[in-house]
Write a protein that holds these residues in place. Sequence first.
Motif, PDB file in Angstrom:
ATOM      1  N   THR A  75       0.855  -1.176   0.000  1.00 32.04           N
ATOM      2  CA  THR A  75       0.000   0.000   0.000  1.00 32.04           C
ATOM      3  C   THR A  75       0.894   1.230   0.000  1.00 32.04           C
ATOM      4  OG1 THR A  75      -1.950   0.996   1.030  1.00 32.04           O
ATOM      5  CG2 THR A  75      -0.234   0.161   2.521  1.00 32.04           C
ATOM      6  N   THR A  76       0.284   2.382   0.016  1.00 29.91           N
ATOM      7  CA  THR A  76       1.053   3.616   0.099  1.00 29.91           C
ATOM      8  C   THR A  76       0.766   4.286   1.435  1.00 29.91           C
ATOM      9  OG1 THR A  76      -0.662   5.020  -0.855  1.00 29.91           O
ATOM     10  CG2 THR A  76       0.891   3.971  -2.397  1.00 29.91           C
ATOM     11  N   GLU A 114      -2.655   5.908   1.266  1.00 32.25           N
ATOM     12  CA  GLU A 114      -3.761   4.950   1.401  1.00 32.25           C
ATOM     13  C   GLU A 114      -3.901   4.484   2.850  1.00 32.25           C
ATOM     14  OE1 GLU A 114      -3.623   3.056  -3.098  1.00 32.25           O
ATOM     15  OE2 GLU A 114      -2.475   2.097  -1.495  1.00 32.25           O
ATOM     16  N   TYR A 152       9.369  -0.198   4.471  1.00 28.98           N
ATOM     17  CA  TYR A 152       8.835   1.137   4.194  1.00 28.98           C
ATOM     18  C   TYR A 152       9.825   1.906   3.347  1.00 28.98           C
ATOM     19  CZ  TYR A 152       7.211   5.921   5.035  1.00 28.98           C
ATOM     20  OH  TYR A 152       6.780   7.212   4.883  1.00 28.98           O
ATOM     21  N   CYS A 187       9.168   7.015  -1.861  1.00 26.14           N
ATOM     22  CA  CYS A 187       7.970   6.898  -2.703  1.00 26.14           C
ATOM     23  C   CYS A 187       6.725   6.597  -1.877  1.00 26.14           C
ATOM     24  CB  CYS A 187       8.161   5.865  -3.806  1.00 26.14           C
ATOM     25  SG  CYS A 187       8.482   4.210  -3.211  1.00 26.14           S
ATOM     26  N   GLY A 188       6.876   6.443  -0.564  1.00 32.31           N
ATOM     27  CA  GLY A 188       5.736   6.246   0.321  1.00 32.31           C
ATOM     28  C   GLY A 188       5.097   4.871   0.233  1.00 32.31           C
ATOM     29  N   THR A 189       5.857   3.866  -0.141  1.00 30.51           N
ATOM     30  CA  THR A 189       5.327   2.512  -0.284  1.00 30.51           C
ATOM     31  C   THR A 189       5.557   1.703   0.997  1.00 30.51           C
ATOM     32  OG1 THR A 189       5.815   2.559  -2.638  1.00 30.51           O
ATOM     33  CG2 THR A 189       5.438   0.401  -1.658  1.00 30.51           C
TER      34      THR A 189
END
Length: 122
Positions: free
Chosen positions: A54-55, A58, A102, A106-108
Amino acid sequence: MSDSEKRVDNIETVRNHPEEAYESKLSSETIARVLKNRRRRAICRVLANGSNVTTLDELVDALMEQEANATGTETERDRELLSIRLHHVHLPLLEDIGLIAYEHRCGTVRYWGHSEIENFLN
């Protein structure tokens, strides 16, 4: 190669091969530390019940939805503070113990899963 260089190489190797899923061995103290915090329980619940990747955005959306359902309120400031706390506190801790990967640039967020934690949450 120095010991510190070996340690860095090992970390990079693990992070560069996310398809090598494994269940890390967590002590009961570590599991208790994770589950003691309401926010981390919520993060684990969202990740365990969603997709494995997910991000950050999200994840913030899902957590804000849960809180809005519980309290009936949601502000942009709440969303911003939650995002900051996740980025600087909760996600790094969960990554340090091996529960997630994490990628902050890119925030993934990739969830590895852990049966003991998931059993507690269900």
